[in-house]
Design an enzyme around this catalytic site. Structure first.
Site, PDB file in Angstrom:
ATOM      1  N   LYS A 181       5.975   7.989  22.802  1.00 19.92           N
ATOM      2  CA  LYS A 181       6.066   8.799  23.915  1.00 19.92           C
ATOM      3  C   LYS A 181       5.466   9.976  23.738  1.00 19.92           C
ATOM      4  O   LYS A 181       5.973  10.970  22.793  1.00 19.92           O
ATOM      5  CB  LYS A 181       7.659   8.786  24.369  1.00 19.92           C
ATOM      6  CG  LYS A 181       7.919   9.475  25.765  1.00 19.92           C
ATOM      7  CD  LYS A 181       9.067  10.292  26.025  1.00 19.92           C
ATOM      8  CE  LYS A 181       8.929  11.374  25.572  1.00 19.92           C
ATOM      9  NZ  LYS A 181       8.024  12.483  26.228  1.00 19.92           N
ATOM     10  N   GLY A 196       9.453  17.352  16.549  1.00 18.04           N
ATOM     11  CA  GLY A 196       9.637  18.173  17.516  1.00 18.04           C
ATOM     12  C   GLY A 196      10.744  19.137  17.059  1.00 18.04           C
ATOM     13  O   GLY A 196      10.578  19.618  16.050  1.00 18.04           O
ATOM     14  N   SER A 197      11.518  19.773  18.144  1.00 16.34           N
ATOM     15  CA  SER A 197      12.203  20.718  17.961  1.00 16.34           C
ATOM     16  C   SER A 197      13.671  20.501  17.113  1.00 16.34           C
ATOM     17  O   SER A 197      14.010  19.306  17.187  1.00 16.34           O
ATOM     18  CB  SER A 197      12.912  21.486  19.160  1.00 16.34           C
ATOM     19  OG  SER A 197      13.686  20.647  19.948  1.00 16.34           O
ATOM     20  N   GLU A 200      16.863  21.167  17.752  1.00 17.39           N
ATOM     21  CA  GLU A 200      17.653  21.008  18.791  1.00 17.39           C
ATOM     22  C   GLU A 200      17.628  19.358  19.039  1.00 17.39           C
ATOM     23  O   GLU A 200      18.738  18.703  19.060  1.00 17.39           O
ATOM     24  CB  GLU A 200      17.401  21.810  19.883  1.00 17.39           C
ATOM     25  CG  GLU A 200      18.247  21.865  21.247  1.00 17.39           C
ATOM     26  CD  GLU A 200      17.664  22.315  22.313  1.00 17.39           C
ATOM     27  OE1 GLU A 200      16.581  22.959  22.146  1.00 17.39           O
ATOM     28  OE2 GLU A 200      18.230  22.085  23.468  1.00 17.39           O
ATOM     29  N   GLY A 243      16.148  17.034  17.466  1.00 22.46           N
ATOM     30  CA  GLY A 243      16.490  16.402  16.182  1.00 22.46           C
ATOM     31  C   GLY A 243      17.540  15.978  16.147  1.00 22.46           C
ATOM     32  O   GLY A 243      17.873  14.658  15.799  1.00 22.46           O
ATOM     33  N   GLU A 255      10.672  15.424  11.790  1.00 19.93           N
ATOM     34  CA  GLU A 255       9.789  16.435  11.437  1.00 19.93           C
ATOM     35  C   GLU A 255      10.153  17.642  12.449  1.00 19.93           C
ATOM     36  O   GLU A 255       9.670  17.423  13.429  1.00 19.93           O
ATOM     37  CB  GLU A 255       8.456  16.005  11.184  1.00 19.93           C
ATOM     38  CG  GLU A 255       7.602  17.076  10.494  1.00 19.93           C
ATOM     39  CD  GLU A 255       7.202  17.997  10.942  1.00 19.93           C
ATOM     40  OE1 GLU A 255       7.937  18.910  11.459  1.00 19.93           O
ATOM     41  OE2 GLU A 255       5.838  18.311  11.040  1.00 19.93           O
ATOM     42  N   CYS A 296       4.073  23.376  13.152  1.00 19.74           N
ATOM     43  CA  CYS A 296       5.389  23.115  12.655  1.00 19.74           C
ATOM     44  C   CYS A 296       5.484  23.888  11.346  1.00 19.74           C
ATOM     45  O   CYS A 296       6.408  24.397  10.860  1.00 19.74           O
ATOM     46  CB  CYS A 296       5.707  21.745  12.534  1.00 19.74           C
ATOM     47  SG  CYS A 296       4.160  20.756  11.652  1.00 19.74           S
ATOM     48  N   GLU A 313      12.478  29.297  14.822  1.00 22.05           N
ATOM     49  CA  GLU A 313      11.136  29.182  14.950  1.00 22.05           C
ATOM     50  C   GLU A 313      10.634  29.574  16.527  1.00 22.05           C
ATOM     51  O   GLU A 313      11.282  29.376  17.471  1.00 22.05           O
ATOM     52  CB  GLU A 313      10.935  27.540  15.179  1.00 22.05           C
ATOM     53  CG  GLU A 313       9.684  27.230  14.894  1.00 22.05           C
ATOM     54  CD  GLU A 313       9.532  25.538  14.924  1.00 22.05           C
ATOM     55  OE1 GLU A 313      10.004  24.915  15.456  1.00 22.05           O
ATOM     56  OE2 GLU A 313       8.808  25.196  13.969  1.00 22.05           O
TER      57      GLU A 313
END
Ligand code: NAI
Ligand code: MG
Length: 492
Positions: free
Chosen positions: A181, A234-235, A237, A239, A256, A290, A388
């Protein structure tokens, strides 16, 4: 590809070897962030489309054309994928740049890296080894490695095709089937790429690409009982949500989740190289990285000079249309990210001193361009030093000595990466040991190799991508015991 609006393509999803509309028939627009114009319409996938894609991946896995093919045959397919990416780099790089805004030269690097990644794992397909376990002489004990099954792979928008390659290549080498995705902002290169999979020799159902949003397409994919493993970048949040969603079906997960990586400069570092390294560390790819070195820790004797030199060199960064070859910084990926980064710039103005940038960059009034921004005298407790930002915003923090540098560097919930700059190898290597991060650079920041592991400590996630570590995440271990005694056990 049909058209919704004249001149604007509609991209379908790729399920079971075919391009299809979403079952709802809905699409969503994606944009060129340098013009804010609609670039394409994309199938808006939801739970039903995810079900179809997972069914295809499950059937392909269980029926075996891929999972039971020889590792050599799989390797050859991955080599062909690498060749196809190389051959179509001009088209793919342009599409990537138009969709995510990164400078064209950087997109070309990404395509080269994506090809290298497929090649690397193509070679690794034949190097997955089992093990003979040292048990007593009356038995033979083996460890076999098997593909884990169906892998759900959710990727972000900052390196769209490259992040897909990091996940698809090891999964395919292992013999897994995949549902990818892409991020809703940047699905175009993954879809264009999917059109060549058949030519490369990937059987239908082995790679599926479902496009859509996080809640409506990503979440059902993570929850799906027929998915065996989730790989997410991704973020933080999201994750955390993924770990919770995956718990219900006890799926294997790798995450990650980015960071707030320290880039540490001692007074004895090569000054010119250090300034370049500080800017490259935080401004490359518009800061949408990242592992961005977004906290710049500078030893006090050189601090003032360092900030001044950063500001001077920042003036030379050429911001502009990302398709121009000398552009060094393009727009941010989306309106949402643009607003988010501008908001952090305002937060920073209340927390620290502004040395450069601090707002929107005008590019004829269009596009999500922001100025490369440097804050200094930043306290490590400030929001701009803890959260971040994912934009070109540097937080420069002074430090007194080695012990303070280590303490401040590690004082973060994240632990993806860190860099240290010094000519003193004793000091540099002490920091290598003391820093709590998954990737440490010495006298550089950002080089990444497919041969070396990538992933974080602490809340930057768990699991490792790339290298031999990357394929491990897609393998199960089966322990086999073979009795060599032709006697009854003699227990009863
Ligand atoms: P995000 O984490 O929401 O999106 C990343 C991917 O996750 C996308 O494919 C998205 O569709 C998917 N997703 C979102 N919600 C989901 C859910 N509930 N279930 C399953 N999948 C879901 O990141 P976003 O909102 O685009 O960016 C926000 C911040 O995240 C950035 O400012 C940056 O700080 C961080 N980020 C970190 C990245 C990294 O490389 N570690 C990459 C992208 C963003
Ligand atoms: Mg989000």
């Amino acid at each position: 590809m049909s058209s919704v609006k004249a001149g604007v393509d509609t991209y379908q999803m790729y399920i079971n070897g075919k391009f299809v509309d979403s079952l709802s028939g809905k699409t969503f627009p994606v944009y060129d962030p340098s013009t804010e114009e609609v670039l394409a319409h994309v199938a808006d996938g939801n739970r039903q489309d995810v079900d179809a894609a997972v069914d295809a991946a499950r059937t392909a896995f269980d029926s075996g054309p891929w999972s039971q093919s020889t590792p050599q045959a799989r390797g050859q397919v991955l080599f062909r994928i690498a060749d196809i990416i190389r051959k179509h780099t001009p088209e793919l790089a342009e599409l990537e740049t138009r969709n995510c805004g990164k400078p064209i030269v950087e997109s070309e690097y990404d395509m080269a890296d994506a090809a290298t990644c497929f090649e690397y794992y193509g070679g690794m397909a034949t190097k997955v080894l089992g093990h003979v376990n040292p048990v007593p002489a009356n038995a033979l004990s083996l460890s076999m490695r098997e593909p884990i099954g169906v892998a759900a792979q959710i990727v972000p928008w900052n390196f769209p095709l490259l992040m897909a390659a990091w996940k698809l290549a090891p999964a395919l080498a292992a013999g897994c089937t995949c549902v990818l995705k892409p991020a809703e902002q940047t699905p175009l290169t993954a879809l264009r790429f999917a059109a060549w999979l058949e030519e490369a020799g990937v059987p239908p159902g082995v790679v599926n690409v479902v496009t859509g949003f996080g809640e409506s397409a990503g979440a059902p994919l993570v929850c799906h009982p027929q998915v065996n493993k989730v790989a997410f970048t991704g973020s933080l949040e999201v994750g955390k949500k993924i770990v919770k969603m995956a718990a219900d079906t006890v799926k294997r997960v790798t995450l990650e989740l980015g960071g707030k990586s320290p880039n540490i400069f001692f007074a004895d570092a090569d000054f010119e190289a250090a300034i370049d390294g500080a800017l490259f560390g935080v401004f490359i790819n518009q800061g949408e990285v990242c592992s961005a070195g977004s906290r710049i820790l500078v030893e006090k004797p050189i601090y003032k000079k360092f900030v001044d030199a950063m500001v001077e060199k920042t003036k030379r960064i050429k911001l502009g249309p990302p398709m121009e070859r000398d552009t060094k910084m393009g727009p941010l990926v989306s309106k949402e990210q643009f607003d988010r980064v501008l908001n952090y710039m305002e937060v920073g103005k209340g927390e620290a001193k502004l040395a450069a940038g601090g707002g929107r960059a005008m590019n004829g009034g269009k596009g999500y361009f922001v100025q490369p921004t440097i804050f200094y005298d930043v306290a490590n407790s400030a929001r701009i030093a803890r959260e971040e930002i994912f934009g070109p915003v540097a937080a420069v923090i002074p430090f007194e000595n080695e012990a303070e540098a280590i303490r401040v560097a590690n004082d973060t919930p994240y632990g993806l990466a860190a860099a240290v700059w010094s000519r003193d190898i004793f000091k540099a290597f002490r920091l290598v040991k003391a820093l709590k991060a998954g990737i440490i650079w010495v006298n550089h920041m950002q080089p990444t190799y497919v041969e070396a592991p990538w992933g974080g400590y602490k809340q930057s996630g768990f699991g490792r991508e790339l290298g031999p570590w990357g394929i491990e995440e897609y393998l199960e271990t089966k322990q086999v015991y073979i009795n060599l005694d032709e006697q009854p056990i003699g227990w009863y």
